[in-house]
Design an enzyme around this catalytic site. Structure first.
Site, short mmCIF file in Angstrom:
data_model
loop_
_atom_site.label_atom_id
_atom_site.label_comp_id
_atom_site.label_asym_id
_atom_site.label_seq_id
_atom_site.Cartn_x
_atom_site.Cartn_y
_atom_site.Cartn_z
N GLU A 62 5.03 3.74 -37.23
CA GLU A 62 5.88 4.19 -36.13
C GLU A 62 6.18 3.07 -35.15
O GLU A 62 7.04 3.20 -34.29
CB GLU A 62 5.20 5.36 -35.39
N MET A 121 0.13 -4.28 -32.41
CA MET A 121 -0.11 -5.35 -33.39
C MET A 121 1.16 -5.68 -34.14
O MET A 121 1.95 -4.80 -34.49
CB MET A 121 -1.20 -4.92 -34.37
N SER A 122 1.37 -6.96 -34.36
CA SER A 122 2.56 -7.43 -35.07
C SER A 122 2.25 -8.82 -35.63
O SER A 122 1.54 -9.60 -34.99
CB SER A 122 3.74 -7.53 -34.09
N SER A 123 2.79 -9.09 -36.80
CA SER A 123 2.60 -10.44 -37.36
C SER A 123 3.17 -11.48 -36.41
O SER A 123 2.68 -12.60 -36.33
CB SER A 123 3.29 -10.54 -38.72
N ASP A 175 7.68 0.46 -35.86
CA ASP A 175 9.08 0.18 -36.20
C ASP A 175 9.79 1.52 -36.34
O ASP A 175 10.18 1.92 -37.44
CB ASP A 175 9.14 -0.66 -37.48
N HIS A 221 -1.15 -2.91 -40.57
CA HIS A 221 -0.85 -2.76 -41.99
C HIS A 221 -1.99 -2.02 -42.71
O HIS A 221 -1.75 -1.12 -43.52
CB HIS A 221 -0.72 -4.14 -42.66
P1 AMP Z 1 5.97 -5.66 -41.60
O1 AMP Z 1 5.02 -6.49 -42.41
O2 AMP Z 1 6.08 -6.10 -40.18
O3 AMP Z 1 7.31 -5.49 -42.30
O4 AMP Z 1 5.34 -4.21 -41.52
C1 AMP Z 1 5.01 -3.49 -42.67
C2 AMP Z 1 4.67 -2.07 -42.30
O5 AMP Z 1 3.57 -2.06 -41.38
C3 AMP Z 1 5.83 -1.35 -41.60
O6 AMP Z 1 5.88 -0.01 -42.05
C4 AMP Z 1 5.44 -1.43 -40.15
O7 AMP Z 1 5.98 -0.40 -39.36
C5 AMP Z 1 3.93 -1.30 -40.25
N1 AMP Z 1 3.29 -1.84 -39.05
C6 AMP Z 1 3.49 -3.06 -38.50
N2 AMP Z 1 2.78 -3.19 -37.36
C7 AMP Z 1 2.13 -2.01 -37.19
C8 AMP Z 1 1.22 -1.50 -36.19
N3 AMP Z 1 0.85 -2.24 -35.14
N4 AMP Z 1 0.75 -0.26 -36.34
C9 AMP Z 1 1.11 0.50 -37.41
N5 AMP Z 1 1.95 0.09 -38.38
C10 AMP Z 1 2.44 -1.15 -38.27
#
Ligand code: AMP
Length: 281
Positions: free
Chosen positions: A148, A184-186, A150, A37
Protein backbone atom coordinates in the site's frame (compact mmCIF):
# COMPACT_ATOMS: atom_id res chain seq x y z
CA UNK A 1 15.77 -21.59 -3.61
CA UNK A 2 16.08 -21.85 -7.37
CA UNK A 3 17.25 -18.82 -9.31
CA UNK A 4 15.75 -18.63 -12.81
CA UNK A 5 16.71 -15.99 -15.35
CA UNK A 6 14.93 -17.01 -18.56
CA UNK A 7 11.25 -16.57 -19.42
CA UNK A 8 11.04 -20.05 -20.92
CA UNK A 9 12.38 -21.81 -17.82
CA UNK A 10 10.19 -19.77 -15.50
CA UNK A 11 7.07 -20.55 -17.54
CA UNK A 12 7.88 -24.27 -17.59
CA UNK A 13 8.54 -24.28 -13.85
CA UNK A 14 5.26 -22.41 -13.19
CA UNK A 15 3.35 -24.88 -15.38
CA UNK A 16 4.91 -27.79 -13.51
CA UNK A 17 3.95 -26.24 -10.16
CA UNK A 18 0.36 -25.70 -11.31
CA UNK A 19 0.08 -29.25 -12.68
CA UNK A 20 1.29 -30.68 -9.40
CA UNK A 21 -1.46 -28.81 -7.56
CA UNK A 22 0.66 -26.02 -6.09
CA UNK A 23 -0.79 -22.60 -5.45
CA UNK A 24 1.67 -19.98 -6.69
CA UNK A 25 2.22 -16.78 -4.72
CA UNK A 26 4.13 -13.93 -6.34
CA UNK A 27 5.88 -10.77 -5.12
CA UNK A 28 7.33 -8.61 -7.92
CA UNK A 29 10.14 -6.26 -6.80
CA UNK A 30 12.94 -4.12 -8.14
CA UNK A 31 15.33 -5.55 -5.55
CA UNK A 32 17.49 -3.85 -2.93
CA UNK A 33 15.16 -5.54 -0.52
CA UNK A 34 14.06 -4.25 2.86
CA UNK A 35 11.57 -5.26 5.54
CA UNK A 36 8.69 -3.82 3.46
CA UNK A 37 9.38 -6.30 0.65
CA UNK A 38 9.86 -9.14 3.14
CA UNK A 39 6.48 -8.36 4.76
CA UNK A 40 4.76 -9.11 1.45
CA UNK A 41 6.48 -12.50 1.29
CA UNK A 42 5.52 -13.27 4.90
CA UNK A 43 1.91 -12.27 4.21
CA UNK A 44 1.92 -14.42 1.09
CA UNK A 45 3.24 -17.67 2.57
CA UNK A 46 -0.02 -18.80 4.22
CA UNK A 47 -1.90 -18.02 0.99
CA UNK A 48 0.18 -20.25 -1.30
CA UNK A 49 2.33 -23.37 -1.47
CA UNK A 50 5.08 -22.05 -3.77
CA UNK A 51 6.45 -18.52 -3.41
CA UNK A 52 8.03 -16.75 -6.37
CA UNK A 53 9.78 -13.38 -6.03
CA UNK A 54 11.06 -11.43 -9.02
CA UNK A 55 13.85 -8.86 -9.06
CA UNK A 56 13.78 -6.68 -12.15
CA UNK A 57 14.58 -2.99 -12.39
CA UNK A 58 12.11 -2.17 -15.14
CA UNK A 59 13.50 0.41 -17.59
CA UNK A 60 10.03 0.98 -19.07
CA UNK A 61 8.81 2.73 -15.92
CA UNK A 62 11.68 5.23 -15.76
CA UNK A 63 11.68 8.36 -17.90
CA UNK A 64 14.95 9.70 -19.34
CA UNK A 65 16.73 11.59 -16.57
CA UNK A 66 15.18 9.48 -13.78
CA UNK A 67 17.28 7.13 -11.65
CA UNK A 68 17.22 3.88 -13.67
CA UNK A 69 21.02 3.55 -13.82
CA UNK A 70 21.56 4.77 -10.27
CA UNK A 71 18.79 2.60 -8.78
CA UNK A 72 20.41 0.65 -5.90
CA UNK A 73 21.20 -2.99 -6.61
CA UNK A 74 22.71 -5.77 -4.45
CA UNK A 75 21.87 -9.19 -5.84
CA UNK A 76 23.90 -11.28 -3.38
CA UNK A 77 22.35 -9.66 -0.34
CA UNK A 78 18.85 -9.92 -1.86
CA UNK A 79 19.36 -13.61 -2.59
CA UNK A 80 20.39 -14.30 1.02
CA UNK A 81 17.36 -12.42 2.36
CA UNK A 82 15.03 -14.38 0.09
CA UNK A 83 16.61 -17.71 1.08
CA UNK A 84 16.00 -16.79 4.72
CA UNK A 85 12.34 -16.05 3.91
CA UNK A 86 11.93 -19.54 2.41
CA UNK A 87 11.20 -18.25 -1.07
CA UNK A 88 11.03 -21.14 -3.55
CA UNK A 89 11.99 -19.37 -6.76
CA UNK A 90 13.77 -16.12 -7.51
CA UNK A 91 13.01 -14.92 -11.03
CA UNK A 92 15.86 -12.64 -12.10
CA UNK A 93 15.74 -11.84 -15.82
CA UNK A 94 17.90 -9.24 -17.54
CA UNK A 95 16.48 -6.36 -19.55
CA UNK A 96 16.92 -8.07 -22.91
CA UNK A 97 15.10 -11.18 -21.68
CA UNK A 98 11.93 -9.16 -20.93
CA UNK A 99 12.29 -6.57 -23.71
CA UNK A 100 13.87 -8.29 -26.70
CA UNK A 101 14.55 -6.33 -29.85
CA UNK A 102 11.35 -5.27 -31.58
CA UNK A 103 9.25 -5.13 -28.40
CA UNK A 104 6.28 -2.82 -29.01
CA UNK A 105 3.27 -3.79 -26.90
CA UNK A 106 2.09 -1.78 -23.90
CA UNK A 107 -0.72 -1.93 -21.36
CA UNK A 108 -2.16 1.50 -20.53
CA UNK A 109 -5.01 2.59 -18.30
CA UNK A 110 -7.22 5.53 -19.14
CA UNK A 111 -8.03 7.30 -15.90
CA UNK A 112 -6.10 6.21 -12.81
CA UNK A 113 -2.70 7.34 -14.17
CA UNK A 114 -4.07 10.86 -14.70
CA UNK A 115 -3.73 11.59 -10.97
CA UNK A 116 -1.02 11.82 -8.31
CA UNK A 117 2.31 10.31 -9.45
CA UNK A 118 1.07 9.87 -13.02
CA UNK A 119 1.05 13.65 -13.53
CA UNK A 120 4.76 14.12 -12.96
CA UNK A 121 5.73 10.61 -14.17
CA UNK A 122 3.64 10.19 -17.34
CA UNK A 123 5.34 6.99 -18.52
CA UNK A 124 5.43 5.32 -15.12
CA UNK A 125 2.11 3.47 -14.88
CA UNK A 126 2.20 2.27 -18.48
CA UNK A 127 5.60 0.78 -17.71
CA UNK A 128 4.34 -0.80 -14.49
CA UNK A 129 1.14 -2.22 -16.02
CA UNK A 130 3.09 -3.65 -18.95
CA UNK A 131 5.81 -5.33 -16.91
CA UNK A 132 3.37 -6.68 -14.33
CA UNK A 133 1.24 -8.16 -17.12
CA UNK A 134 4.33 -9.80 -18.58
CA UNK A 135 5.43 -11.10 -15.18
CA UNK A 136 1.94 -12.50 -14.53
CA UNK A 137 2.09 -14.41 -17.84
CA UNK A 138 5.54 -15.72 -17.01
CA UNK A 139 5.08 -16.64 -13.32
CA UNK A 140 1.39 -17.66 -13.64
CA UNK A 141 0.53 -16.79 -10.02
CA UNK A 142 -2.73 -17.55 -8.25
CA UNK A 143 -2.11 -14.71 -5.81
CA UNK A 144 0.14 -11.64 -6.06
CA UNK A 145 1.05 -9.23 -3.28
CA UNK A 146 1.67 -5.48 -3.52
CA UNK A 147 2.40 -2.78 -0.94
CA UNK A 148 0.00 0.00 0.00
CA UNK A 149 3.02 2.27 0.17
CA UNK A 150 2.65 2.49 -3.62
CA UNK A 151 -1.09 3.03 -3.29
CA UNK A 152 -1.75 4.28 -6.82
CA UNK A 153 0.22 1.37 -8.25
CA UNK A 154 -1.88 -1.06 -6.22
CA UNK A 155 -5.07 0.57 -7.59
CA UNK A 156 -3.72 0.39 -11.15
CA UNK A 157 -2.91 -3.31 -10.77
CA UNK A 158 -6.30 -4.10 -9.23
CA UNK A 159 -8.09 -2.24 -12.03
CA UNK A 160 -5.99 -3.88 -14.74
CA UNK A 161 -6.54 -7.37 -13.30
CA UNK A 162 -10.28 -6.75 -13.16
CA UNK A 163 -10.53 -5.11 -16.59
CA UNK A 164 -8.46 -7.77 -18.36
CA UNK A 165 -10.07 -10.69 -16.48
CA UNK A 166 -6.79 -11.94 -15.10
CA UNK A 167 -7.56 -14.83 -12.77
CA UNK A 168 -5.24 -13.60 -10.00
CA UNK A 169 -6.03 -12.58 -6.44
CA UNK A 170 -4.38 -9.24 -5.62
CA UNK A 171 -3.50 -8.71 -1.96
CA UNK A 172 -2.57 -5.24 -0.66
CA UNK A 173 -0.23 -5.11 2.35
CA UNK A 174 0.28 -2.30 4.88
CA UNK A 175 3.25 0.06 4.67
CA UNK A 176 6.23 -0.99 6.76
CA UNK A 177 8.03 1.95 8.39
CA UNK A 178 11.35 2.65 10.03
CA UNK A 179 11.13 3.14 13.82
CA UNK A 180 11.04 6.92 13.24
CA UNK A 181 8.03 6.61 10.88
CA UNK A 182 9.78 6.93 7.50
CA UNK A 183 8.14 4.57 5.00
CA UNK A 184 10.72 1.97 3.97
CA UNK A 185 11.90 2.36 0.40
CA UNK A 186 14.91 1.23 -1.60
CA UNK A 187 15.37 4.90 -2.46
CA UNK A 188 15.94 5.78 1.22
CA UNK A 189 19.48 4.56 0.55
CA UNK A 190 20.03 7.82 -1.37
CA UNK A 191 19.31 9.97 1.70
CA UNK A 192 22.19 11.57 3.58
CA UNK A 193 22.08 11.92 7.37
CA UNK A 194 21.32 15.64 6.92
CA UNK A 195 18.37 14.89 4.61
CA UNK A 196 16.77 12.40 6.95
CA UNK A 197 14.85 14.95 9.12
CA UNK A 198 13.42 16.48 5.94
CA UNK A 199 12.38 13.01 4.72
CA UNK A 200 10.45 12.52 7.95
CA UNK A 201 8.17 15.45 7.09
CA UNK A 202 6.17 13.17 4.76
CA UNK A 203 4.92 10.87 7.52
CA UNK A 204 4.76 13.72 10.01
CA UNK A 205 2.43 15.72 7.78
CA UNK A 206 0.18 12.70 7.25
CA UNK A 207 0.04 12.20 10.99
CA UNK A 208 -0.74 15.88 11.52
CA UNK A 209 -3.62 15.66 9.05
CA UNK A 210 -5.01 12.71 11.00
CA UNK A 211 -4.81 14.71 14.23
CA UNK A 212 -6.44 17.78 12.66
CA UNK A 213 -9.24 15.66 11.25
CA UNK A 214 -9.80 14.09 14.67
CA UNK A 215 -10.01 17.64 16.06
CA UNK A 216 -12.77 18.48 13.58
CA UNK A 217 -10.90 20.07 10.65
CA UNK A 218 -12.17 18.40 7.49
CA UNK A 219 -11.48 20.92 4.67
CA UNK A 220 -8.86 19.44 2.36
CA UNK A 221 -7.19 22.80 1.74
CA UNK A 222 -6.54 23.28 5.46
CA UNK A 223 -5.12 19.78 5.92
CA UNK A 224 -2.95 20.23 2.83
CA UNK A 225 -1.88 23.70 3.98
CA UNK A 226 -0.68 22.32 7.31
CA UNK A 227 1.24 19.57 5.52
CA UNK A 228 2.88 22.13 3.22
CA UNK A 229 3.98 24.15 6.21
CA UNK A 230 5.65 21.14 7.84
CA UNK A 231 7.41 20.10 4.64
CA UNK A 232 8.60 23.53 3.52
CA UNK A 233 10.10 24.22 6.93
CA UNK A 234 13.07 22.35 5.43
CA UNK A 235 14.69 24.20 2.56
CA UNK A 236 15.95 21.03 0.84
CA UNK A 237 12.40 19.83 0.07
CA UNK A 238 10.38 20.30 -3.09
CA UNK A 239 6.71 19.26 -3.08
CA UNK A 240 5.58 17.40 -6.18
CA UNK A 241 1.99 17.01 -4.95
CA UNK A 242 -0.12 16.72 -1.83
CA UNK A 243 -3.56 15.35 -2.54
CA UNK A 244 -6.66 14.40 -0.63
CA UNK A 245 -8.71 12.22 -2.92
CA UNK A 246 -11.21 9.44 -3.34
CA UNK A 247 -9.45 6.16 -2.44
CA UNK A 248 -10.94 4.38 -5.49
CA UNK A 249 -11.00 6.95 -8.32
CA UNK A 250 -8.18 9.17 -6.93
CA UNK A 251 -10.27 12.23 -7.80
CA UNK A 252 -9.68 15.24 -5.54
CA UNK A 253 -12.01 15.75 -2.57
CA UNK A 254 -12.70 19.16 -1.01
CA UNK A 255 -13.72 17.85 2.36
CA UNK A 256 -13.03 14.64 4.26
CA UNK A 257 -16.64 13.75 4.95
CA UNK A 258 -16.01 10.09 4.12
CA UNK A 259 -12.94 7.90 3.85
CA UNK A 260 -10.22 9.68 1.82
CA UNK A 261 -6.69 8.99 0.68
CA UNK A 262 -4.08 11.57 1.58
CA UNK A 263 -1.06 11.01 -0.67
CA UNK A 264 2.07 13.02 -1.27
CA UNK A 265 5.29 13.02 -3.22
CA UNK A 266 8.20 15.19 -2.12
CA UNK A 267 11.72 15.53 -3.41
CA UNK A 268 14.33 15.69 -0.66
CA UNK A 269 17.43 16.87 -2.42
CA UNK A 270 17.24 14.79 -5.61
CA UNK A 271 15.45 11.82 -3.97
CA UNK A 272 11.74 11.55 -4.73
CA UNK A 273 9.80 10.03 -1.83
CA UNK A 274 6.11 9.10 -1.58
CA UNK A 275 3.82 8.25 1.30
CA UNK A 276 0.09 8.07 1.99
CA UNK A 277 -2.54 7.24 4.55
CA UNK A 278 -6.28 6.79 4.66
CA UNK A 279 -8.11 9.56 6.52
CA UNK A 280 -11.38 8.48 8.09
CA UNK A 281 -13.73 11.08 9.60
P1 AMP B 1 9.69 -2.00 -5.40
O1 AMP B 1 10.87 -2.91 -5.26
O2 AMP B 1 9.92 -0.63 -4.84
O3 AMP B 1 9.13 -2.00 -6.81
O4 AMP B 1 8.54 -2.61 -4.48
C1 AMP B 1 8.09 -3.93 -4.65
C2 AMP B 1 6.85 -4.14 -3.83
O5 AMP B 1 7.13 -3.89 -2.45
C3 AMP B 1 5.71 -3.19 -4.22
O6 AMP B 1 4.48 -3.90 -4.16
C4 AMP B 1 5.79 -2.13 -3.16
O7 AMP B 1 4.56 -1.48 -2.92
C5 AMP B 1 6.19 -2.97 -1.95
N1 AMP B 1 6.80 -2.11 -0.93
C6 AMP B 1 7.82 -1.23 -1.10
N2 AMP B 1 8.08 -0.58 0.05
C7 AMP B 1 7.19 -1.04 0.96
C8 AMP B 1 6.94 -0.77 2.35
N3 AMP B 1 7.65 0.14 3.03
N4 AMP B 1 5.95 -1.44 2.96
C9 AMP B 1 5.22 -2.36 2.29
N5 AMP B 1 5.40 -2.68 0.99
C10 AMP B 1 6.38 -2.03 0.34
Amino acid sequence: MDVISTVRQMQEYAEHLRCSGKKIGFVPTMGYLHAGHLSLIQRGHPLCSAMVVSIFVNPAQFAPGEDFEAYPRNFDRDRELLEAEKVDILFYPDTHELYPQGFQTCVNLDKLPKHLCGLSRPVFFGGVATVVTKLFHIVKPHVALFGEKDYQQLMVIRRMVFDLNMDIQIVGCPTVREPDGLAMSSRNAYLTAEQRPAALTLCRSLERAGQMLAAGVSEAHRLIGAAKQIITSYSNTHIDYISICDPETLEEMERVDRSALMALAVKVGTTRLIDNRILSP
